[in-house]
Design an enzyme around this catalytic site. Structure first.
Site, mmCIF file in Angstrom:
data_model
loop_
_atom_site.group_PDB
_atom_site.id
_atom_site.type_symbol
_atom_site.label_atom_id
_atom_site.label_comp_id
_atom_site.label_asym_id
_atom_site.label_seq_id
_atom_site.Cartn_x
_atom_site.Cartn_y
_atom_site.Cartn_z
ATOM 1 N N MET A 94 -15.385 -0.788 -10.806
ATOM 2 C CA MET A 94 -16.625 -0.058 -11.040
ATOM 3 C C MET A 94 -17.044 0.794 -9.850
ATOM 4 S SD MET A 94 -20.432 -1.361 -11.699
ATOM 5 C CE MET A 94 -20.923 -0.940 -10.041
ATOM 6 N N ARG B 163 -22.380 -2.446 -5.044
ATOM 7 C CA ARG B 163 -20.999 -2.051 -4.766
ATOM 8 C C ARG B 163 -20.042 -3.175 -5.114
ATOM 9 N NH1 ARG B 163 -21.402 -0.687 1.558
ATOM 10 N NH2 ARG B 163 -19.631 0.671 1.066
ATOM 11 N N ARG C 26 -12.471 -0.993 7.112
ATOM 12 C CA ARG C 26 -11.288 -1.696 6.591
ATOM 13 C C ARG C 26 -10.061 -1.135 7.316
ATOM 14 N NH1 ARG C 26 -11.458 1.121 0.653
ATOM 15 N NH2 ARG C 26 -11.605 3.229 1.426
ATOM 16 N N TYR D 269 25.233 -13.538 11.886
ATOM 17 C CA TYR D 269 24.981 -12.097 11.776
ATOM 18 C C TYR D 269 24.790 -11.690 10.327
ATOM 19 C CZ TYR D 269 29.812 -11.569 10.180
ATOM 20 O OH TYR D 269 30.974 -11.654 9.461
ATOM 21 N N SER E 125 32.543 -15.265 5.800
ATOM 22 C CA SER E 125 31.632 -14.160 5.552
ATOM 23 C C SER E 125 31.201 -14.274 4.107
ATOM 24 C CB SER E 125 32.346 -12.834 5.806
ATOM 25 O OG SER E 125 31.482 -11.773 5.471
ATOM 26 N N CYS F 139 27.968 -10.249 4.204
ATOM 27 C CA CYS F 139 28.397 -8.860 4.154
ATOM 28 C C CYS F 139 28.138 -8.206 2.804
ATOM 29 C CB CYS F 139 29.868 -8.730 4.507
ATOM 30 S SG CYS F 139 30.947 -9.514 3.280
ATOM 31 N N HIS G 216 29.319 0.928 -9.167
ATOM 32 C CA HIS G 216 30.241 1.469 -8.166
ATOM 33 C C HIS G 216 29.603 2.632 -7.412
ATOM 34 C CE1 HIS G 216 33.532 4.094 -6.757
ATOM 35 N NE2 HIS G 216 34.067 2.929 -6.401
ATOM 36 N N LYS H 234 -14.831 -5.823 1.294
ATOM 37 C CA LYS H 234 -16.004 -5.042 1.713
ATOM 38 C C LYS H 234 -17.106 -5.959 2.224
ATOM 39 C CE LYS H 234 -16.622 -1.396 -0.925
ATOM 40 N NZ LYS H 234 -16.966 -0.862 -2.259
ATOM 41 N N GLY I 102 -10.095 1.727 -9.558
ATOM 42 C CA GLY I 102 -10.101 1.332 -10.960
ATOM 43 C C GLY I 102 -11.282 0.418 -11.241
HETATM 44 P P1 ADP Z 1 -15.831 2.634 -2.691
HETATM 45 O O1 ADP Z 1 -15.276 1.274 -2.764
HETATM 46 O O2 ADP Z 1 -15.467 3.507 -3.854
HETATM 47 O O3 ADP Z 1 -15.617 3.274 -1.368
HETATM 48 P P2 ADP Z 1 -18.495 2.062 -1.826
HETATM 49 O O4 ADP Z 1 -19.134 0.803 -2.263
HETATM 50 O O5 ADP Z 1 -17.959 2.071 -0.460
HETATM 51 O O6 ADP Z 1 -17.409 2.467 -2.899
HETATM 52 O O7 ADP Z 1 -19.563 3.214 -1.996
HETATM 53 C C1 ADP Z 1 -19.232 4.567 -1.959
HETATM 54 C C2 ADP Z 1 -20.195 5.323 -1.101
HETATM 55 O O8 ADP Z 1 -21.526 5.076 -1.473
HETATM 56 C C3 ADP Z 1 -20.166 4.931 0.354
HETATM 57 O O9 ADP Z 1 -19.150 5.593 1.030
HETATM 58 C C4 ADP Z 1 -21.510 5.374 0.845
HETATM 59 O O10 ADP Z 1 -21.467 6.702 1.221
HETATM 60 C C5 ADP Z 1 -22.369 5.171 -0.372
HETATM 61 N N1 ADP Z 1 -23.149 3.956 -0.178
HETATM 62 C C6 ADP Z 1 -22.818 2.702 -0.485
HETATM 63 N N2 ADP Z 1 -23.777 1.832 -0.127
HETATM 64 C C7 ADP Z 1 -24.747 2.570 0.430
HETATM 65 C C8 ADP Z 1 -26.022 2.261 1.012
HETATM 66 N N3 ADP Z 1 -26.444 1.007 1.118
HETATM 67 N N4 ADP Z 1 -26.763 3.274 1.486
HETATM 68 C C9 ADP Z 1 -26.301 4.548 1.394
HETATM 69 N N5 ADP Z 1 -25.136 4.899 0.875
HETATM 70 C C10 ADP Z 1 -24.361 3.927 0.382
HETATM 71 MG MG MG Z 2 -16.126 2.782 0.313
#
Ligand code: ADP
Ligand code: MG
Ligand code: MG
Length: 891
Positions: A107, A96, A352, A864, A777, A844, A468, A26, A105
């Site tokens: 945060m 994030r 991504r 082959y 073979s 084979c 088998h 990210k 999984g």
């Molecule tokens: P995930 O990895 O679960 O996608 P993200 O870090 O992408 O989590 O965050 C989820 C959502 O939070 C994003 O899709 C976006 O809509 C919102 N978000 C994240 N950062 C911002 C920001 N700086 N301003 C506004 N919305 C945000």
């Molecule tokens: Mg996201």
């Protein structure tokens, strides 16, 4: 000094896309987008190295981190014109997580960080929208409490529901500024009640709390489990992204959404996505409100009444579409994007590589190559060869209802439904009546072949991936679930017991050989379709590969399938399968149980026309393409009569006393048949067999050559050779027969004689063996068995444990043990070539259809690979990728 923090934003970006390991996916892509001049809210990334440091040093941070974060905060402040914690113009943040690879999984994101009782007033003032400010504040308390403080989100949802009930509201958007104010108070009360302390008001305390929560979440059980399943090393760590907030919830001119640059289900080159007006972040995926389509075309297609982004905000839409194009061109891959519109201004929040179905993957790869965005080599490299299996077989409709009984091993891909039968003769009889059946056995044996052929699918309660049943089913391209241990087959009562339920003959079940699932009843199926994109990609792959691809096939049906899937020859035609067909087994038994050579020759004479006919049919289809025919190989006991009834039948035929015959059968019993009188040993004990088979092969070759005006050049293969003298003995008999036929028919047969390398001794003595063999073979099933000293029919009982306990990483019968068995192959290839430079080398075994094993074959310079007909496309693609040297990642 180590740099722990990297800033991104207009005019000052320190990271880039290729810094994924340090900044996480990210963070690296946010930096890249900022570099490209796209509108990204400024922010900074705390590196994955901080995470590593954190876990190496009792959950503490590097000394310099605090100062670097302060600096970065100032930089972001400068870029936004706001100050973090300021009471009149506060900078608000999102925090994030972001590992190298996207990892559910971890945060959840915390939005609107920095709000407190004072800054919320400033936000209201600034935006001129009190309702927006308090909605943001309550979201922050809710998220932060849940994610960082560990207060269950349900409490907060309950409070909101209570307010809605009270006021008779239907939607969250019905709540007024005052309602949200009340809500904030109630939230804070709840936090105090749960934690015994107040919600943190200090923005810096909030920020460090959130950063700490991201790093802690790297070690929570569900993240650990995810890493284990996907083989992600713990050392990688996660990064933390701290970013200025932008607001999709600032009224009707604001929105938030997600999109793919191409359709991830079909691959169609059309922007595809959803958004919500006046909403923030997770609202789109949370399903609280139904999202709207981004394009008009998609809205019309879905029949939605709600306006598209294209109709609602044409200017923003235009800019967004342009951004999508830019990103796709820049990354040269289909992108999965997140964006927010704040009062008419577009902000990009994430990009991504987008996940997609196989069908979409093929279309996207082919179209991108045709558009000139990527090369054909890249297109070929982007498809996982193993995944092609799903294209070549019917699959259970993902939306179908499933009454699951149990799960066994996914032994041979594809799905099938049919009535249960418990023995091969019933399978044949039912098939003759036009009924679809599933053959259910404890395990199968070579005598079951006709029943396996008649059945739509095979289910066994015992046996592994190379039992088998599994090997034969894969060869036939029939779905098979093996080793379904929860099933008990009661042959006496003719019932199958599973999960406390009883199924009798005629009851319908469905098996899914791709997942191992066994279902009661008939499930809805999707038929395979080979698209034009698939054909195109395969054509490109064919032009890139060096190794030829052959198939293991012996019936005309299998040979046709192999040719249809692009096989260029037959690498293994097993003649013993032909011995079990119909009445032949009787003649075969007669031959084995004969006391004298004369009697044996008599029995063999009955088999000759049948074998000749088998070979004629194959040559007819293959014409001048190479066909390798293996002389009789399996352990004798597979042919011996077992029941009194069977013995009686043979005795009648031979006109001898059944008791005598029984005795003779007992004499032939072996303690360890797999290492007993089989392969070339059988051909040396009874050279008449080799002579009959050679005659059948050569007469068929001469006949088809004459009739079709082509030159059929059979490759006769002698199995299980360990000594050159063994091969020389059998070779002598074959050559003598060829001479006879040359004379009889005044022809000049063209043929070659070679051997399987399936014993370590043969691999080591390859130089001298090659003096007598025109080709090798590698029979890697037996070579694996004999190198490891592991019986593949018994391996299932402990190989699973081996993998669990990390003693063995992969099942060596599925993916070639390139170190041990591989070294023997390398030795044999090298020594074989030293004494015969133009010796033809192929593989084979089952491994001929496995991508990682094919890569090894390419490196070793084999000519082959040969695999079951349904895996031919897999092998074609994998062989091309092997040349491109990109299979490295899988090895
Ligand atoms: P995930 O990895 O679960 O996608 P993200 O870090 O992408 O989590 O965050 C989820 C959502 O939070 C994003 O899709 C976006 O809509 C919102 N978000 C994240 N950062 C911002 C920001 N700086 N301003 C506004 N919305 C945000
Ligand atoms: Mg996201
Ligand atoms: Mg063998």
């Amino acid at each position: 000094m180590t740099k722990w923090v990297y800033v991104f934003g207009e005019g000052r970006t320190e990271g880039a896309a290729d810094m994924r390991n340090l900044l996480g996916g990210k963070g690296a892509n946010l930096a890249e987008m900022a570099r490209m001049g796209l509108p990204v809210p400024p922010g900074f990334t705390v590196t994955t190295e901080v995470c590593t440091h954190y876990y190496k040093n009792e959950h503490s941070y590097p000394e310099a981190l605090k100062a670097q974060v302060e600096d970065a905060l100032k930089a972001v402040g400068a870029l936004t014109g706001r100050t973090f914690g300021d009471t009149s113009d506060p900078l608000l943040l999102s925090v994030r997580s972001g590992a190298r690879v996207s990892m559910p999984g971890m945060m959840d994101t915390v939005l609107n960080l920095g709000l407190n009782d004072v800054t919320v007033k400033a936000l209201a003032e600034q935006s001129g929208d009190e309702r927006f400010a308090y909605d943001s504040y309550r979201r922050f308390i809710q998220m932060y409490s849940d994610v960082v403080l560990g207060v269950d989100n349900d409490y907060f949802e309950e409070i909101i529901e209570d307010i809605k009930d009270d006021k008779d509201y239907r939607l969250d958007t019905d709540l007024t500024a005052d309602d949200w104010k009340g809500c904030v108070e109630a939230f804070k009360e709840k936090v105090k009640e749960e934690l015994g302390r107040s919600f943190p008001e200090d923005p810096h305390e909030q920020l460090w709390g959130a950063i700490g929560a991201v790093f802690s979440s790297w070690m929570i059980p569900r993240a650990q489990t995810y890493r284990k399943i996907h083989g992600i090393p713990e050392e990688w760590g996660t990064a933390v992204n701290v970013q200025a907030m932008v607001y999709g919830n600032m009224g009707e001119g604001s929105a938030t959404g997600v999109a793919f640059t191409r359709n991830p289900a079909t691959g169609e080159n059309a922007l595809y996505g959803e958004f919500l007006v006046n909403a923030q972040g997770e609202d789109v995926v949370a399903g609280i409100r139904t999202p709207q389509d981004i394009t008009e075309a998609a809205r019309i297609a879905s029949g939605s009444e709600k306006p598209s982004l294209e109709a609602l905000m044409p200017e923003v839409f235009g800019q967004f579409r342009e951004t999508c194009c830019k990103l796709e061109t820049h990354y040269r891959e289909m992108q999965d994007l997140e964006f927010t519109v704040e009062r008419g201004k577009l902000w990009m929040l994430q990009t991504r590589t987008g996940k997609r179905t196989l069908k979409a993957a093929l279309k996207i790869a082919v179209e991108m190559a045709e558009e000139g965005l990527i090369t054909k080599e890249e297109a070929v490299n982007r498809i996982d060869p193993g995944s092609l299996d799903q294209l070549l077989h019917p699959t259970i409709d993902p939306n179908a209802e499933r009454d699951e009984l149990t799960t066994g091993l996914p032994a041979s891909p594809g799905a099938a439904s049919g009535a249960i039968v418990f023995n091969p003769d019933d399978a044949e009889a039912e098939k003759a009546e036009g009924n679809a059946v599933i053959l259910v056995r404890t395990e199968t044996s070579p005598e079951d072949i006709h029943g396996m052929h008649a059945a739509e699918g095979i289910l066994t309660s015992r046996g592994g991936m190379t039992s088998h049943a599994a090997v034969v089913a894969r060869g036939m391209g029939k779905p098979c679930v093996s080793g379904a241990g929860a099933i008990r087959v009661d042959m006496q009562r003719q019932v199958m017991l599973v999960d406390g339920r009883t199924f009798k003959k005629g009851d319908i079940i469905t098996i899914d050989g791709s997942s191992g699932q066994v279902l009661a009843g008939r499930a809805e199926m999707l038929e395979p379709e080979l698209s034009g994109d698939f054909q195109k990609l395969m054509d490109w792959a064919d032009a890139m590969r060096r190794m030829k691809v052959r198939a293991n096939a012996e019936t005309p049906a299998d040979v046709k399938t192999a040719l249809a899937f692009g096989a260029e020859g037959i690498g293994l035609c097993r003649t013993e399968h032909m011995f079990f067909d119909g009445d032949r087994i009787l003649a075969v038994r007669e031959m084995i149980l004969s006391d004298t050579e004369e009697e044996r020759r008599e029995a063999l004479a009955k088999l000759l026309p049948m074998q000749r006919d088998d070979f004629s049919q194959i040559f007819e289809l293959m014409e001048d393409r190479p066909v390798t025919i293996r002389l009789l190989d399996p352990p004798l006991h597979e042919f011996l009569p077992k029941t009194d009834e069977e013995i009686g039948e043979v005795a009648r035929q031979m006109n001898v006393d059944p008791e005598d015959l029984k005795e003779r059968a007992l004499e032939l019993e072996e303690f360890n048949p797999m290492l007993g009188n089989r392969g070339c040993r059988l051909l040396i004990s009874y050279p008449e067999i080799a002579e009959m088979q050679a005659r059948a092969i050569f007469e068929a070759a001469a006949e088809v050559s004459r009739r079709r005006g082509v030159t059929v050049k059979p490759e006769v293969m002698v199995p299980l050779v360990g000594l050159r003298s063994e091969l020389d003995f059998v070779r002598g008999r074959i050559e003598a027969i060829a001479k006879e036929i040359d004379a009889e028919q005044s022809v000049s047969l063209e043929y070659s004689i070679g051997t399987m390398i399936e014993l370590p001794r043969a691999a080591l003595r390859a130089a001298e063996i090659a003096e007598s063999a025109e080709f090798f073979s590698f029979g890697t099933n037996d070579l694996t068995q004999t190198t490891f000293g592991i019986s593949r029919d018994d391996a299932a009982s402990f190989l699973g444990t081996y993998q669990e306990r990390k003693i063995l990483e992969k099942d060596p019968f599925v993916s070639l043990d390139t170190n041990g068995v591989g070294e023997l192959i390398e030795i044999a290839a090298q020594r074989g070539r030293e004494s015969r430079s133009d010796i033809k080398l192929g593989i084979c075994g089952e491994h001929g259809g496995d991508a990682a094993s094919i890569y090894f074959c390419e490196k070793t310079g084999l000519d082959y690979v040969s695999c079951s007909p349904f895996r031919v496309p897999v092998a074609r693609l994998a062989a091309a990728q092997a040349v491109l040297k990109k299979v490295d990642r899988d090895v």
